[in-house]
Design a protein around this motif. Structure first.
Motif, PDB file in Angstrom:
ATOM      1  N   THR A 137       3.496  10.363 -59.629  1.00 22.16           N
ATOM      2  CA  THR A 137       2.739  11.619 -59.618  1.00 22.16           C
ATOM      3  C   THR A 137       3.333  12.687 -60.530  1.00 22.16           C
ATOM      4  O   THR A 137       2.695  13.719 -60.758  1.00 22.16           O
ATOM      5  N   CYS A 197      -7.417   6.801 -57.398  1.00 22.53           N
ATOM      6  CA  CYS A 197      -7.194   7.123 -55.991  1.00 22.53           C
ATOM      7  C   CYS A 197      -8.470   7.701 -55.373  1.00 22.53           C
ATOM      8  O   CYS A 197      -9.225   8.416 -56.034  1.00 22.53           O
ATOM      9  N   LEU A 199      -5.248  15.190 -55.186  1.00 26.15           N
ATOM     10  CA  LEU A 199      -3.949  14.813 -55.746  1.00 26.15           C
ATOM     11  C   LEU A 199      -3.667  15.598 -57.018  1.00 26.15           C
ATOM     12  O   LEU A 199      -2.557  16.100 -57.229  1.00 26.15           O
ATOM     13  N   LYS A 232      -2.685  19.119 -56.204  1.00 24.04           N
ATOM     14  CA  LYS A 232      -1.357  19.141 -55.597  1.00 24.04           C
ATOM     15  C   LYS A 232      -0.271  19.041 -56.675  1.00 24.04           C
ATOM     16  O   LYS A 232       0.729  19.768 -56.652  1.00 24.04           O
ATOM     17  N   CYS A 233      -0.482  18.123 -57.599  1.00 25.15           N
ATOM     18  CA  CYS A 233       0.516  17.907 -58.654  1.00 25.15           C
ATOM     19  C   CYS A 233       0.519  19.044 -59.675  1.00 25.15           C
ATOM     20  O   CYS A 233       1.539  19.320 -60.309  1.00 25.15           O
ATOM     21  N   TYR A 257       5.051  17.265 -55.893  1.00 18.44           N
ATOM     22  CA  TYR A 257       4.966  15.846 -56.231  1.00 18.44           C
ATOM     23  C   TYR A 257       5.339  14.906 -55.077  1.00 18.44           C
ATOM     24  O   TYR A 257       5.208  13.694 -55.205  1.00 18.44           O
ATOM     25  N   GLU A 258       5.820  15.443 -53.990  1.00 21.96           N
ATOM     26  CA  GLU A 258       6.261  14.591 -52.887  1.00 21.96           C
ATOM     27  C   GLU A 258       5.088  13.778 -52.349  1.00 21.96           C
ATOM     28  O   GLU A 258       3.993  14.306 -52.125  1.00 21.96           O
ATOM     29  N   GLN A 259       5.330  12.482 -52.137  1.00 27.10           N
ATOM     30  CA  GLN A 259       4.274  11.572 -51.680  1.00 27.10           C
ATOM     31  C   GLN A 259       4.739  10.837 -50.417  1.00 27.10           C
ATOM     32  O   GLN A 259       5.179   9.689 -50.473  1.00 27.10           O
ATOM     33  N   LYS A 280       9.852   3.445 -49.083  1.00 27.40           N
ATOM     34  CA  LYS A 280       9.695   4.893 -48.965  1.00 27.40           C
ATOM     35  C   LYS A 280      10.483   5.482 -47.799  1.00 27.40           C
ATOM     36  O   LYS A 280      11.117   6.539 -47.945  1.00 27.40           O
ATOM     37  N   LYS A 288       8.372  10.321 -55.195  1.00 26.09           N
ATOM     38  CA  LYS A 288       7.246  10.922 -55.922  1.00 26.09           C
ATOM     39  C   LYS A 288       6.259   9.878 -56.442  1.00 26.09           C
ATOM     40  O   LYS A 288       5.444  10.164 -57.309  1.00 26.09           O
ATOM     41  N   HIS A 289       6.357   8.681 -55.884  1.00 27.88           N
ATOM     42  CA  HIS A 289       5.411   7.615 -56.227  1.00 27.88           C
ATOM     43  C   HIS A 289       4.490   7.340 -55.037  1.00 27.88           C
ATOM     44  O   HIS A 289       4.824   7.639 -53.895  1.00 27.88           O
ATOM     45  N   ARG A 290       3.362   6.738 -55.343  1.00 29.56           N
ATOM     46  CA  ARG A 290       2.417   6.334 -54.296  1.00 29.56           C
ATOM     47  C   ARG A 290       1.697   5.069 -54.740  1.00 29.56           C
ATOM     48  O   ARG A 290       1.676   4.735 -55.935  1.00 29.56           O
TER      49      ARG A 290
END
Length: 644
Positions: free
Chosen positions: A375, A386, A392, A395-396, A401-403, A473, A481-483
């Motif tokens: 992200t 997504c 998203l 948000k970014c 960036y927290e996922q 995670k 910061k990934h999803r």
């Protein structure tokens, strides 16, 4: 027929069908009030919202269903408008299941609600039973009309097949598939006999690369073709829905134009050595390109979202197919002179009584590929697929960036197990995200029926993916910061039924370069057979989820092997061709032929051979015995060339 709900005040016969056998009702002759109901097929909702249409298990459960495939993010509501016979009290039933219950897993992740006029009824669905069943939603009070919605609560694969409102609050619907199917058809007002769908020289079933190339090849050689595909896009494993990168070499010497059509319908992307293109963005697979080529051929009738439900035969020949819309349940009867089974599962050949091989043990499994999104990378966020893309992006944009990802107690427990992507774990020389996402080896179903247990196999793949991501995670505290960015919900299959022809190729034929006079299509992939990878079996014996592949000198056979035409038609059904992974090979012979560019070239040959059959009034076998020179002559011509 437009998507809609079906209300009814039907006769006792229809009601008994919905109840199963009358004695099971525990009551006498149904009263008139018991005949007042509203029946809603989930696939016929006016707006599917973020729910996906899944037809993979139609034969096992009688209907497609809607799937809330949100990768842990609740999907947008599916909505429709319904009318009731009269206002008042109704008992509501929802046909669904708890998809993790087959493993006695806790948590029921597929939870969803039913909204009436925007208000949720108290019962939460998707929380009971390991099998498809009618989940009792209790009694609701309604007016003459209502807005109905499926409201996903988790984004974790909730599923709904149908909804029933019944004025008789004591009535219980059946789970018997045959009775439900009869009831649906009667209620939908569909004719008892399928409508006439037309007559064709060649009917191709399966719109993967094999079937698509077969249809184009036949049409360009002057014959009338129907192409039947049970998904909304063409390409099969090579579509944006599954995203297995097409492998195999085309346009090889002897017949350098074989592969022309394959290359025409695939995007002109060259995969660099070592590059992974499995599971990448949908644009790489370019569904529109395939559709455009097919739709530009006047000799092709394209029937998307249609599935073969019956094959009609006479004296070892197929006379017609009955196909059913996955959206409306409308059935058509297609009459044909020739048929090509490109379904992968040999569906048409199996139903026709063709000789086949298939044993549910030590199979190559199915994959559901997935990818991961960073992200902090603006380009990735803007290009992501997504379900919550707008939220998203916002948000970014503000730097959040927290996922977070929810704990998944219902997934595979990998907390103390090695798996690809975990720190310090190398898989085929790769580590971290490079070994986790986009990888073919997340595969299961090695000892499961790839035809009849596809939902179970796919769901096990989901439990592996979600379980691994949960650990990365929430336990290993990696990739904050990934999803998960995308995952296939349509299974990418490798092995199931294989139809037997006049030649059955085995691995030894490839390795010894056995030559046949009926040279047809080039094979270049090694003898690639998959088995569970030993490093990851501990604790998951019988339910493995990572595969290994055969490699080494004993699985190689040189650059190219030209396989014979006689593997492309049935030895006992006179007018049946096949192309794709259901052709006439042994289990070991499947390894070199199953990759998609090779399957597409099989389709090109089937299309040309079908044209010879029509023009010479012969059979698929007759092409070999009497007109092989004619076929080889066509194989020398460019795939773009058209004849009348």
């Amino acid at each position: 027929m437009k998507r809609k709900q079906f209300i009814g005040i039907l006769g006792n016969t229809s009601l008994v069908l919905l109840a199963g056998k009358l004695p099971a009702l525990g009551q006498g002759k149904p009263k008139k009030t018991a005949q007042e109901f509203v029946f809603v097929e989930a696939e016929q909702f006016a707006n599917h919202g973020g729910w996906e249409l899944d037809q993979q298990s139609m034969e096992q459960m009688g209907s497609p269903y809607l799937l809330a495939h949100g990768l842990g993010i609740p999907v947008q509501d599916a909505t429709t408008e319904i009318q009731f016979p009269k206002a008042g009290s109704y008992r509501v039933w929802v046909r669904t299941k708890d998809w993790v219950a087959p493993w006695n897993a806790p948590g029921a992740p597929g939870k969803f609600q039913l909204l009436l006029n925007g208000k949720a009824i108290p019962e939460v669905f998707g929380t009971k039973s390991a099998t498809w069943h009618w989940h009792d939603g209790g009694i609701v009070n309604v007016g003459k009309s209502a807005t109905l919605a499926l409201h996903d609560l988790t984004g974790f694969e909730g599923r709904c097949e149908a909804i029933l409102f019944c004025k008789d609050t004591n009535f219980k619907p059946t789970n018997d598939i045959a009775a439900l199917t009869q009831f649906r058809r009667r209620l939908l007002g569909l004719p008892q006999k399928p409508e006439n769908g037309g007559k064709f020289d060649l009917i191709v079933t399966g719109g993967g690369l094999a079937g698509t190339c077969a249809a184009i090849s036949a049409a360009r050689n002057g014959i009338k073709v129907a192409l039947v595909q049970d998904r909304p896009v063409l390409g099969g494993n090579g579509s944006s829905e599954v995203r297995v990168w097409p492998e195999g070499h085309t346009n090889k010497s002897l017949f350098p134009h074989i592969g022309d059509i394959v290359n025409e319908i695939l995007p002109p992307i060259t995969k660099r050595s070592g590059e992974v293109l499995n599971g990448v963005a949908a644009t790489y697979y370019d569904d529109a390109r395939k559709a455009k080529v097919v739709q530009s051929e006047p000799n092709i009738t394209l029937l998307l979202n249609h599935r073969v439900v019956e094959v009609e035969t006479e004296a070892s020949e197929i006379k017609s197919l009955i196909i059913q819309s996955t959206l409306t349940s409308r059935q058509l009867r297609l009459h044909g002179k020739l048929f090509a089974d490109c379904t992968g599962d040999a569906t048409v050949g199996f139903k026709a009584g063709a000789d086949y091989e298939y044993k549910v043990e030590n199979l190559m499994g199915s994959s559901n590929l997935f990818n991961v999104l960073d992200t902090t990378n603006k380009e990735e966020v803007l290009a992501c697929e997504c379900k919550d893309k707008s939220a998203l992006a916002l948000k970014c944009e503000v730097g959040d960036y927290e996922q977070p990802f929810p704990r998944c107690p219902w997934a595979l427990d990998l907390s103390d197990k090695p798996f690809p992507g975990r720190k310090g774990v190398k898989t085929f020389g790769k580590e971290d995200l490079s070994s986790f996402a986009n990888m073919w080896y997340w595969e299961s179903g090695f000892n499961k029926d790839q035809v009849n247990e596809v939902e179970l196999i796919r769901d096990h793949n989901f439990r592996a993916m979600y379980g691994a991501w949960d650990v990365l995670k929430n336990i290993d505290n990696m990739y904050p910061k990934h999803r998960l960015g995308w995952s296939a919900f349509i299974a990418g299959k490798r092995e199931s039924r294989r139809l037997m022809g006049d030649v059955v190729l085995e691995a030894e034929d490839f390795k010894k370069q056995r030559k046949f006079e009926d040279t047809a299509f080039p094979c270049s992939w090694h003898v690639d057979l998959h088995t569970p990878k030993k490093e990851y079996q501990n604790g998951f014996e019988g339910n493995e989820f990572i595969s290994d592949y055969t490699r080494g000198a004993e699985y190689q056979y040189g650059e190219v092997y030209w396989a014979p035409y006689r593997t492309l038609y049935s030895r006992n059904i006179k007018n049946l061709f096949m192309a794709g992974r259901c052709i006439s090979v042994s289990k070991t012979g499947l390894g070199p032929v199953r990759v998609m560019r090779t399957c597409g070239m099989m389709g090109e040959i089937v299309g040309k051979a079908a044209a010879v059959c029509i023009k010479k009034s012969t059979s698929p076998r007759g092409v070999y015995t009497d007109y092989l020179g004619e076929l080889h002559s066509l194989m020398q011509k460019p795939g773009s060339e058209k004849s009348e």
